[in-house]
Design an enzyme around this catalytic site. Structure first.
Site, PDB file in Angstrom:
ATOM      1  N   GLY A 138      13.009   5.004  29.062  1.00 30.08           N
ATOM      2  CA  GLY A 138      14.570   5.090  29.937  1.00 30.08           C
ATOM      3  C   GLY A 138      14.469   6.598  30.241  1.00 30.08           C
ATOM      4  O   GLY A 138      13.277   7.908  29.403  1.00 30.08           O
ATOM      5  N   ARG A 140       4.516  -7.993  18.053  1.00 29.25           N
ATOM      6  CA  ARG A 140       3.319  -7.331  18.434  1.00 29.25           C
ATOM      7  C   ARG A 140       2.183  -6.643  17.496  1.00 29.25           C
ATOM      8  O   ARG A 140       1.056  -7.323  17.192  1.00 29.25           O
ATOM      9  CB  ARG A 140       3.267  -6.400  19.371  1.00 29.25           C
ATOM     10  CG  ARG A 140       3.599  -6.732  20.468  1.00 29.25           C
ATOM     11  CD  ARG A 140       4.039  -5.846  21.821  1.00 29.25           C
ATOM     12  NE  ARG A 140       3.331  -4.676  21.851  1.00 29.25           N
ATOM     13  CZ  ARG A 140       3.577  -3.385  21.975  1.00 29.25           C
ATOM     14  NH1 ARG A 140       4.758  -2.827  22.929  1.00 29.25           N
ATOM     15  NH2 ARG A 140       2.466  -2.833  22.840  1.00 29.25           N
ATOM     16  N   TYR A 198     -21.854   3.751 -14.508  1.00 28.74           N
ATOM     17  CA  TYR A 198     -20.490   3.711 -14.169  1.00 28.74           C
ATOM     18  C   TYR A 198     -20.272   4.382 -15.646  1.00 28.74           C
ATOM     19  O   TYR A 198     -20.787   3.864 -16.473  1.00 28.74           O
ATOM     20  CB  TYR A 198     -20.542   1.920 -14.273  1.00 28.74           C
ATOM     21  CG  TYR A 198     -18.914   1.774 -14.433  1.00 28.74           C
ATOM     22  CD1 TYR A 198     -17.743   1.780 -13.104  1.00 28.74           C
ATOM     23  CD2 TYR A 198     -18.251   1.593 -15.864  1.00 28.74           C
ATOM     24  CE1 TYR A 198     -16.757   1.736 -12.975  1.00 28.74           C
ATOM     25  CE2 TYR A 198     -16.505   0.905 -16.059  1.00 28.74           C
ATOM     26  CZ  TYR A 198     -16.361   1.409 -15.084  1.00 28.74           C
ATOM     27  OH  TYR A 198     -15.373   1.077 -14.980  1.00 28.74           O
ATOM     28  N   LYS A 242       7.293  -4.085   9.895  1.00 32.23           N
ATOM     29  CA  LYS A 242       6.053  -3.091  10.432  1.00 32.23           C
ATOM     30  C   LYS A 242       6.172  -1.452  10.336  1.00 32.23           C
ATOM     31  O   LYS A 242       4.999  -1.069  10.074  1.00 32.23           O
ATOM     32  CB  LYS A 242       6.772  -3.128  12.057  1.00 32.23           C
ATOM     33  CG  LYS A 242       6.381  -2.009  12.840  1.00 32.23           C
ATOM     34  CD  LYS A 242       6.668  -2.097  14.458  1.00 32.23           C
ATOM     35  CE  LYS A 242       8.087  -2.223  14.891  1.00 32.23           C
ATOM     36  NZ  LYS A 242       8.321  -2.136  16.198  1.00 32.23           N
TER      37      LYS A 242
END
Length: 458
Positions: free
Chosen positions: A147, A22, A356, A29
């Site tokens: 669950g 996904r 810079y 992941k």
């Protein structure tokens, strides 16, 4: 980071074998970052507070990525193919074959479990009733597909996956986070008795609770009051939600520690950002990794800092960028549209506008004029610019490294400096100015005449 003492040796097993489809990413992941740190590293940092003797990461696809990320800190165990969470934990058996202690089972995509919660699980494992398994439960607003943990008091009487639960069991609001604490001496014996007679045809880790109960042993639940602590991350959307939760907490912590955030929701921290007291952070400021800020610093709007160290009294921005290696000493100032990289600005030094400063040392009290750049790269190598104390660099100057500007020297505006400038010297490097008196007036008169003639012809 502090460590928490506990009586028995501890091993941590982190499950990270999911394919993470996904996420739609080539990156594993659990290596996707939150606050600039891979999610699995957040989890391991919390576990490290308990000083585990062993760490095992169970992987499937993306093994090479995790091996590179873990190095020697963890043993990699491979689950291939994937037959459920119980089967995943079994893959750690060889790595823990000679281990006699407690085992914490964690998930690489559930990164925010605190060390305190982990310790509570271990302590409960050694309660007077000596439970065989301790489960971490939580009560979310929406029970969704979680669950269920069926309990009497804090004793677990049954664990059941949502797909296998009855309507009455689904009415139970206590959900299973998946995290467990088990003695190594019990864990793999219980796992060897798990079967896959369920709707998914998988070996469920939760079944070790039901097996232990059938043996007449007790199992217990520890309930976290913070559901966010056990929120899993499976998609880019959930990753963004986790980032926002983390940032929100970090902003609250920063203000509680004595920093002022003008518009908190617009400030983004990294996992290791360190802020002192009486620091003022204006809106739309981003802290990348490696930033340390002392007391009484002001960071103005739309600034980006990474790998930078700021001493007391420093002012940065607005619209400033500090890159890795930037060091600003006491009361130094970096203003709008100034970029600093691998450079030190000494006490009270200033670069206020459009400059810079890279690969440089700027002495105390030096002033860098608008539009100044240190030309540090020749196409092959980086070179250093050294600017002495109280030196004055005029606007729109280019300092071609390697070059040294002495203390109290002045570089005239518009100069391109390629050779060292001695202390107290004035250096002006410009083309000769050409003056033609009256030329501009004659030019304007001629052009106006041409324009008038052109209009007359229309």
């Amino acid at each position: 980071m502090s460590t928490v003492s506990h009586a028995r040796p501890l091993a941590v097993v982190i499950l990270a074998a999911g394919k993470g489809t996904r996420m739609k990413s080539d990156l594993h992941k659990v290596l996707h970052p939150i606050a600039g740190r891979p999610m699995i590293e957040h989890l391991m940092a919390s576990a490290a507070e308990l000083a585990p003797q062993r760490q095992v990461v169970v992987v499937g696809s993306g093994r090479d990525q995790l091996e590179a990320a873990m190095g020697s800190r963890a043993t990699i165990a491979v689950q291939e193919p994937q037959h459920g969470t119980g089967h995943a934990v079994q893959q750690a058996e060889a790595a823990l074959a000679d281990f006699d202690g407690d085992v914490l089972i964690l998930y690489g995509d559930v990164p925010f479990v605190s060390a305190g919660t982990m310790l509570a699980m271990i302590n409960r494992l050694h309660g007077e009733d000596a439970p065989a398994v301790v489960v971490l439960g939580f009560e979310p607003e929406q029970t969704l597909q979680y669950g269920r943990v069926i309990v009497e008091g804090d004793r677990v009487t049954k664990m059941v996956e949502h797909k296998d639960a009855s309507d009455a069991e689904r009415a139970c609001r206590l959900c299973n986070s998946g995290l467990m604490a088990v003695r190594a001496a019990d864990l793999f014996g219980l796992l060897s008795r798990v079967d896959n007679a369920n709707s998914q045809g998988e070996y469920y880790l939760v079944d070790i609770v039901n097996i232990a109960n059938a043996d007449g042993r007790s199992c217990a639940v520890v309930i976290t009051a913070d559901s966010d602590e056990v929120a899993g991350i499976n998609s880019r959307g959930e990753l963004a939600e986790a980032e926002e939760r983390w940032q929100k907490r970090r902003r609250v912590q920063a203000m509680a520690d004595g920093a002022s955030l003008i518009a908190p929701d617009t400030v983004w921290f990294s996992w290791d950002t360190a802020l002192g007291r009486d620091v003022l952070v204006e809106q739309n400021v981003v802290f990348g990794p490696g930033v340390s800020v002392a007391d009484n610093v002001r960071i103005r709007a739309f600034s980006h800092l990474e790998g930078a160290t700021l001493a007391s009294g420093v002012e940065v921005g607005p619209y400033a960028r500090l890159r890795p290696g930037a060091v600003l000493e006491e009361k130094a100032k970096v203003g709008n549209f100034v970029e600093v990289k691998k450079a030190t600005l000494g006490k009270g030094a200033k670069a206020n506008h459009l400059s810079y400063i890279g690969d440089a040392e700027v002495g105390a009290g030096a002033n860098i004029g608008a539009g100044t750049i240190t030309c540090n790269y020749d196409g092959y190598f980086k070179h250093k610019t050294i600017i002495g104390e109280r030196a004055f660099i005029g606007s729109n100057s280019a300092l071609v490294a390697p070059v040294k500007i002495g203390a109290d020297a002045i570089v005239g505006a518009g100069s391109t400096v390629t050779r060292d400038v001695s202390e107290g010297e004035l250096r002006i490097v410009r083309g000769e100015q050409l003056v033609k008196h009256g030329w501009a007036d004659r030019f304007h008169d001629a052009m106006k005449k041409k324009k008038s003639e052109a209009k007359a012809k229309e």
